[in-house]
Scaffold this active site. Sequence first.
Site, short mmCIF file in Angstrom:
data_model
loop_
_atom_site.label_atom_id
_atom_site.label_comp_id
_atom_site.label_asym_id
_atom_site.label_seq_id
_atom_site.Cartn_x
_atom_site.Cartn_y
_atom_site.Cartn_z
N ILE A 192 0.85 -1.20 0.00
CA ILE A 192 0.00 0.00 0.00
C ILE A 192 0.89 1.25 0.00
O ILE A 192 0.58 2.26 -0.62
CB ILE A 192 -0.94 0.01 1.24
CG1 ILE A 192 -1.77 -1.28 1.31
CG2 ILE A 192 -1.81 1.25 1.27
CD1 ILE A 192 -2.72 -1.51 0.18
N GLY A 193 2.03 1.13 0.72
CA GLY A 193 2.99 2.24 0.72
C GLY A 193 2.55 3.40 1.59
O GLY A 193 2.79 4.56 1.26
N CYS A 248 9.14 2.54 9.11
CA CYS A 248 9.07 3.59 8.10
C CYS A 248 10.51 4.04 7.83
O CYS A 248 11.31 4.12 8.76
CB CYS A 248 8.23 4.73 8.68
SG CYS A 248 7.89 5.99 7.46
#
Length: 303
Positions: A71-72, A130
Amino acid sequence: MPNLKVKLGRLELQNPVMPASGTFGYGEEYASLIDLNKLGAIVTKGVSLAPQEGNPPPRIRETRGGMLNSIGLQNVGLEAFAQQKLPFLHRFKVPIIVNFFGFTIDEYAEVAMRLSALEGVAALEANLSCPNIKAGGIYFGVGSRSVAQITKKLVKSTNLAIIIKLSSQVSNIKEICLAAEGEGAEAVTLINSIPAMAIDLDRKRPVLGGVTGGLSGPAIKPIALKAVWEAASAVKIPIVGVGGIMDYRDALEFLVAGAMAVQVGTANFINPTTMVEIIDGIDAFLTQRGIENIREIIGSLKL
Ligand SMILES: Cc1cc2nc3c(=O)[nH]c(=O)nc-3n(C[C@H](O)[C@H](O)[C@H](O)COP(=O)(O)O)c2cc1C
C-alpha cells in the site's frame, strides 16, 4: 460473565481485541458490518503530516497462508484526518488509537503533537517501520538507539500514551522493547507485516507495483508469537500482539505468550465479523473453564 478488561498503560479497554492499523481504514466501512462499540479499541490507518498517494498498483496479492501488500503508507494526511475522518469516530464509546508515522524524527514528533490537540484521541501508536530519510532510508525501528531517540522525543511531544509498533525483523527484539520502555512508551505493538515479495514467472516481473511488500496473515503468526513471548520476558509494559490472528484460539495463544491485548488485521478482509467472534469466543472459553478474569490467562505460558 468473565472480566475481559485490560489496561494498556493508562488506557482502559473493555476487552483486549482491536483492529490492526491499515486493515480497518478509519472505521467507516466496517460500521455497517459490526458494532464498533463491542471492540476493545479502534486503531486507525497510519496518519502522516502530508497526504501520501502510496505505491503503484497492483498493491495486494494473496500468498499461500497469507497476503502481500504494498500500500505504501497511503493516507489522507493529518488535516483531512482531523476534519473528515475523526469526527465520525466520535460517535463510538471505545478508545480511538491513532497510528501514525513520519519520515524524520522531527516529523514524527510534529504529528504526535498535532494529533494530541485533537478531541477524542485516546492514544498514539507510532509505526516505526518507516524509512528514516536522514539515515539513508533505514527503518526507525531496527536499532535500539534510534528507538530510544524517537520514543523520548515522542513522549515529550504529547500528553497521550505512546505505543511503539515494531517489526520482528531486528537482531534483538528484547533490547529494542527495553529501549522503548526506558524512554516512556506505555506499550509496544508486535509485529508489523514482514518484508516479502512475489514474482510473476511468465513475465519475469515482480507481482507488486512497489516491487516488495509486507507479508501478513496466518503465515506470520508463529513469528509474531515468538516476538511477543520474547518481549514479554524482557519488559514490564504491556504488549499488543498482532500477526496472523484468525480466530479466538489464535488470540488466546498471544495472551498466553504474554500479550495484554491483540490486534486483528488480514482476517478482517476475509470475514469482517472476525473481531466480534473473537471477543465472544474468548468470553465462552473463559466461562467454560470457570476463569473469572482474563488477566489469569495473560503470560500463563508454562515452559
Ligand atoms: C493492507 C495493510 C495495510 C497496513 N497498514 C499499516 C499502517 O498504516 N500502519 C501500521 O503500523 N501497520 C500497517 N499494517 C500492518 C498491520 O497493522 C499488521 O501489523 C500486520 O498486517 C500483521 O497482522 P495480520 O497478520 O493480522 O494482518 C498494514 C497491513 C495491511 C495488510
